[in-house]
Scaffold this motif. Structure first.
Motif, mmCIF file in Angstrom:
data_model
loop_
_atom_site.group_PDB
_atom_site.id
_atom_site.type_symbol
_atom_site.label_atom_id
_atom_site.label_comp_id
_atom_site.label_asym_id
_atom_site.label_seq_id
_atom_site.Cartn_x
_atom_site.Cartn_y
_atom_site.Cartn_z
ATOM 1 N N ASN A 290 0.803 -1.220 0.000
ATOM 2 C CA ASN A 290 0.000 0.000 0.000
ATOM 3 C C ASN A 290 0.838 1.273 0.000
ATOM 4 N N THR B 267 -6.653 0.719 2.756
ATOM 5 C CA THR B 267 -7.597 0.051 1.852
ATOM 6 C C THR B 267 -8.710 -0.582 2.688
ATOM 7 N N VAL C 183 -8.983 -4.877 -4.267
ATOM 8 C CA VAL C 183 -8.888 -5.361 -2.887
ATOM 9 C C VAL C 183 -10.073 -6.284 -2.648
#
Length: 208
Positions: A128, A168, A206
């Motif tokens: 990320n 996320t 995701v």
């Protein structure tokens, strides 16, 4: 593609002088059947067919430079299923006022190598934290914009090392976008333009 004043854009980026996000960008994303779609516009509102038709020299390719067949599909383009690894795409668009936009799009975050001239690259596979690269060298971006399929949008400021990190929290598609401009008259492939803008996106999924 040859671009004059490469040093200028590198200095501009390092100084954090990126432009605000423009309304349209090119983005690539994996579809449910394993293909890759390529669209022009924002994640939440892709452009119409005729806008995609204004793109010049669209192409898709892998990290090793292997070209992937690209075909028109609806309001964008498509790469057939079967390509492994992250897929990159590029295209150009004239603005009618002597300016040129060069779009760079990437689908996936499994590879930590920068391939396109301007690219947001994860610091580790499927991570990320991302770094912005220009011509293979890391540079600092003033701001990176994030849009998601869940309508969760953010503007990320770069850390001292030039990286950006995002959370996320929701399943779905995440898209990072940055846009920069080369100052002054620029020569690209032997043609002079009053302004050249580069816009780069990286998208990934995701899971739940």
């Amino acid at each position: 593609m040859r671009i004059a004043c490469q040093a200028l854009i590198a200095v501009t980026l390092a100084a954090g002088l990126s432009l605000p996000a423009q309304a349209a960008y090119l983005w690539a994303a994996r579809t449910d059947d394993g293909a890759v779609s390529l669209r022009l516009g924002e994640l939440s509102s892709p452009r119409a067919d005729d806008d995609a038709g204004t793109l010049l020299a669209p192409r898709a390719f892998l990290a090793d430079g292997k070209a992937l067949p690209l075909s028109r599909a609806g309001s964008g383009f498509a790469v057939e299923a079967g390509a492994s690894g992250d897929v990159r795409a590029e295209a150009r668009q004239l603005d009618g006022q002597g300016g040129l936009t060069i779009y760079h799009a990437r689908a996936g975050r499994s590879e930590t190598r920068a391939v396109s001239d301007l690219e947001l690259v994860p610091t580790r596979p499927d991570g990320n934290t991302f770094r912005l690269f220009w011509k293979g060298k890391p540079v600092a971006a003033d701001r990176v914009n994030v849009q998601t399929s869940a309508q969760w949008n953010r503007s990320l400021q770069a850390a001292k090392d030039g990286s950006v990190t995002l959370d996320t929290p929701f399943p779905g598609r995440y898209l990072l976008e940055v846009s920069v401009r080369v100052n002054g008259v620029v020569t690209v492939d032997g043609k002079r333009y009053e302004a050249v803008r580069h816009t780069a996106t990286t998208s990934f999924e995701v899971g739940k």
